[in-house]
Design an enzyme around this catalytic site. Structure first.
Site, PDB file in Angstrom:
ATOM      1  N   THR A  17      -6.373  38.621  30.251  1.00  0.00           N
ATOM      2  CA  THR A  17      -5.600  37.788  29.329  1.00  0.00           C
ATOM      3  C   THR A  17      -6.476  37.087  28.287  1.00  0.00           C
ATOM      4  OG1 THR A  17      -5.694  36.035  30.974  1.00  0.00           O
ATOM      5  CG2 THR A  17      -3.711  37.365  30.953  1.00  0.00           C
ATOM      6  N   THR A  97     -19.783  40.377  31.502  1.00  0.00           N
ATOM      7  CA  THR A  97     -20.197  39.054  31.009  1.00  0.00           C
ATOM      8  C   THR A  97     -21.713  38.885  30.910  1.00  0.00           C
ATOM      9  OG1 THR A  97     -18.281  38.218  32.196  1.00  0.00           O
ATOM     10  CG2 THR A  97     -19.864  36.576  31.392  1.00  0.00           C
ATOM     11  N   TYR A 162     -25.730  53.730  24.078  1.00  0.00           N
ATOM     12  CA  TYR A 162     -24.860  54.393  23.110  1.00  0.00           C
ATOM     13  C   TYR A 162     -25.658  55.413  22.321  1.00  0.00           C
ATOM     14  CZ  TYR A 162     -22.509  49.902  23.923  1.00  0.00           C
ATOM     15  OH  TYR A 162     -21.976  48.785  24.497  1.00  0.00           O
ATOM     16  N   GLU A 212     -36.685  49.320  29.836  1.00  0.00           N
ATOM     17  CA  GLU A 212     -37.319  48.419  28.887  1.00  0.00           C
ATOM     18  C   GLU A 212     -38.337  47.565  29.624  1.00  0.00           C
ATOM     19  OE1 GLU A 212     -33.718  46.637  27.345  1.00  0.00           O
ATOM     20  OE2 GLU A 212     -33.867  44.951  28.705  1.00  0.00           O
ATOM     21  N   HIS A 250     -33.007  40.264  25.930  1.00  0.00           N
ATOM     22  CA  HIS A 250     -32.503  40.312  27.298  1.00  0.00           C
ATOM     23  C   HIS A 250     -33.278  39.325  28.159  1.00  0.00           C
ATOM     24  CE1 HIS A 250     -30.807  44.667  26.966  1.00  0.00           C
ATOM     25  NE2 HIS A 250     -29.974  43.768  26.488  1.00  0.00           N
TER      26      HIS A 250
END
Lengths: 295, 379
Positions: A17, A97, A162, A212, A250
């Protein structure tokens, strides 16, 4: 075949939602993912474009037979959301998240491992996973991945995942499953978990691994490849020229005390027989060579 | 977020860990007042985010008010490895019988907390680890269970500290673990942890790094965020909410996603250039974020060319292209820009960019060719 999730996997979206949850939940449904339910205690009984909302994960699972969830809940509530999904008995919990505290991650990783060994956590701070043509759970753009095989992908970085999917698509190479394990200090699913699953999957014939700087997960994966993998591996490590002590975006990407350098990771993976590219494009070319030799 | 020594000591003190009586100040007069209050001898210590303070003359012992004044005025303004000392910490000097090392951190490999304790403190723990690894007693702590007192006692015993230090060490380590967990720290380190001739155990230094992701649990950490070491460029980027790390080269880098941004920095280096920065603008690439990124990079006088490396995922190529064009209209850019656009609807994006291309706005097909072009332009 695919690993961890396929076209039959029914998925609950915790946070459906919210704006992100709704956006990606509907995109995933459009792709073909079985988005069977959302949860929100305040909006139980309503729906999002026909997807029913339940108060709890347990109720949603009971009503729909779902075995997986995808979490788009704000960082402060992720710990509780993961535990709720595990307690409800879900097999796969994908946490998109970012910004989850490392201590929360360390806690729920260990708690779930001890009390709910049947639950796999993927993430946090990850793009999710896609089994092209079957299911897309998370935020990957579905149309950049070619369905089929023979390549499995595992990656610590979103955009480089990607990039890898796209490089392979451009070379007309299909992917069984692409798993983004995320760039955080305590990922629920490790490189090794994915390598093990790809090794066992008959349709996956080769694995592309994108790592990485920071930590020692790539070195541990190299050890696993050396001892347990029969399938060829091509890869790439980002952050070759990152200065020590600087966090590169990161939370996990930091070189500290001379440990976790790209050079050490590349050396370990090459010693294990993996073909390492200097950049993502070169890694894609190496994979194309591997695939050509498979035929 | 790395804390300064005095912030770390105040953090420790808030969890009941004994630290030396002292205070922080930016003024010489106040330093003398603090010294008078805590009692001589005192130690005057530079508060900067770097090691090697002692060698640089940033740590001095003062026996009286005159010496305290002299050291305080010498240390304030001192340049330690490029860090100018703006603040000093003045504390009562401790008598030391023995020096130990203690820390808690997350062992990412074991996915558990790691405690390290050594009777050989006061030197770099990396040196001890290299030369005498057996001198470090290590324990893994299950985050679900936490550190039990029995486990802590066994650990202290394994470290072979002076028996007189046992009770004090157990007490401090239990408190340090609480501080580490409740404070959401990435690292809590005491080096040296000292045993005084009188038998008390005491934290003589404090190295604390806190998890910036936990600010929502600790709103007071905002104050620490404000004192993080950032150069002018990093400050400007931080204010705009950009993930930016300043580097020393001349090719400005903008990419979407941390991995791709890191990869872009690598490729610029690989083709013989030097990146001026790492900048991750996140998943999307709308005009506002792009304009902010270009502004930060354009304000860096070292930048001679700019490399925008975008991979369209969910964000489509035409949106990225429109964002770049809109951003270049909003900001006057002094350096030539090289764009590499790939991924979803890259073709459409490139078509949109085509009529806008000029000497100042170039486009290349691949990451490598774009990097080469940007590096050439920076020469």
């Amino acid at each position: 075949m695919s690993i961890f999730a396929d076209e039959n996997t029914k998925v609950i979206y915790q946070g459906l939602t919210g704006s992100q949850g709704r956006y990606y939940g509907l995109l995933n449904r459009e792709y073909g993912t079985q988005v069977v339910a959302g949860t929100n205690p305040k909006k139980a009984g309503t729906d999002v474009e026909g997807i029913p909302i339940y108060a709890t994960v347990a109720e949603a699972k009971e009503a729909t037979g779902a075995t997986a969830s995808c979490i788009f809940i704000p960082a402060p509530f992720v710990k509780a959301a993961v535990m709720e999904a595990a307690e409800a008995g879900l097999e796969l919990v994908v946490v998109i998240t970012e910004g989850v505290p490392a201590h929360d991650e360390a806690y729920f990783f260990n708690k779930v491992k001890q009390d709910f060994p049947g639950t796999r956590i993927l993430g946090p701070n990850c793009p999710g996973l896609i089994s092209p043509g079957k299911t897309n759970i998370g935020i990957t753009a579905g149309h950049i991945a070619k369905p089929g095989g023979p390549v499995g992908i595992v990656s610590r970085s979103g955009t480089l995942t990607y990039q890898a999917l796209y490089e392979l698509q451009q070379k007309d190479i299909g992917v069984t499953t692409c798993v983004g394990i995320g760039g955080d200090p305590v990922p629920g699913t490790s490189f090794i978990d994915c390598l093990e699953a790809f090794e066992a999957d008959p349709e996956t014939k080769a694995v592309m691994m994108i790592g990485e700087i920071g930590g020692s997960a790539e070195e541990e994966a190299a050890e696993f490849i050396k001892n347990n993998m029969t399938k060829p591996v091509a890869g790439y490590i980002a952050g070759v020229t990152a200065p020590p002590g600087k966090k590169m975006g990161h939370a996990g990407a930091i070189v500290s005390g001379g440990k976790g350098t790209a050079a050490a990771k590349i050396e370990a993976l090459e010693a294990a027989g993996a073909l390492m590219g200097e950049n993502p494009t070169e890694a894609g070319e190496l994979m194309a060579k591997i695939v050509a030799e498979l035929a | 977020m790395d804390l300064l020594e005095f912030q770390g000591k105040q953090f420790f003190a808030s969890y009941g860990i004994p630290v030396s009586d002292g205070d922080a100040t930016t003024s010489v007069d106040e330093a003398v007042e603090i010294a008078d209050r805590v009692g001589y001898p005192v130690v005057v210590k530079a508060q900067v985010h770097t090691g090697g303070r002692g060698k640089a003359g940033g740590v001095k012992l003062a026996e009286n008010a005159d010496e305290a004044r002299e050291h305080a005025s010498n240390i304030l303004g001192l340049d330690i490895k490029g860090h100018i000392v703006e603040q000093i910490w003045v504390e009562h000097a401790s008598d030391i019988a023995e020096e130990y090392y203690a820390s808690f951190t997350l062992d990412r490999s074991a996915k558990q907390h790691l405690g390290m304790l050594s009777a050989e403190g006061g030197v770099e723990i990396e040196t001890v680890a290299d030369e005498n690894p057996d001198a470090i007693a290590k324990i893994h702590i299950d985050p679900v269970v936490g550190l039990t007192e029995q486990q802590c006692r066994d650990w202290v015993e394994a470290a072979n500290l002076n028996p007189n230090a046992t009770e004090g060490a157990v007490d401090i380590l239990m408190k340090l673990y609480t501080a580490y967990v409740e404070g959401n720290a990435d690292l809590c380190e005491i080096n040296p942890l000292i045993l005084k001739p009188t038998g008390e155990v005491h934290a003589l230094d404090a190295k604390v790094s806190l998890d910036a992701n936990a600010i929502f649990k600790h709103p007071d950490y905002e104050a620490y965020d404000a004192t993080q070491p950032r150069d002018e460029r990093e400050k400007a980027a931080h204010e705009k909410g950009l993930q930016y790390v300043g580097l020393t080269g001349s090719v400005g880098v903008i990419a979407n996603g941390a991995g791709l941004a890191m990869s872009t920095v690598d490729v610029v280096n690989q083709v013989g250039g030097a990146p001026a920065n790492f900048l991750d603008i996140g998943g999307g690439a709308n005009a506002e974020v792009m304009a902010n990124a270009l502004t930060v990079i354009n304000n860096d006088p070292a930048v001679k060319s700019i490399f925008i490396n975008i991979f369209g995922g969910i964000t489509r190529g035409e949106e990225v292209a429109n964002g770049i064009i809109e951003a270049t209209k909003r900001v006057e850019i002094d350096s030539p820009i090289v764009i590499r656009l790939d991924g979803t609807n890259a073709e459409q994006g490139r078509e949109i960019l085509q009529p806008h291309l000029s000497e100042g706005l170039l486009m290349e097909d691949t990451m490598l060719s774009a990097a080469r072009r940007a590096v050439e332009l920076a020469k």
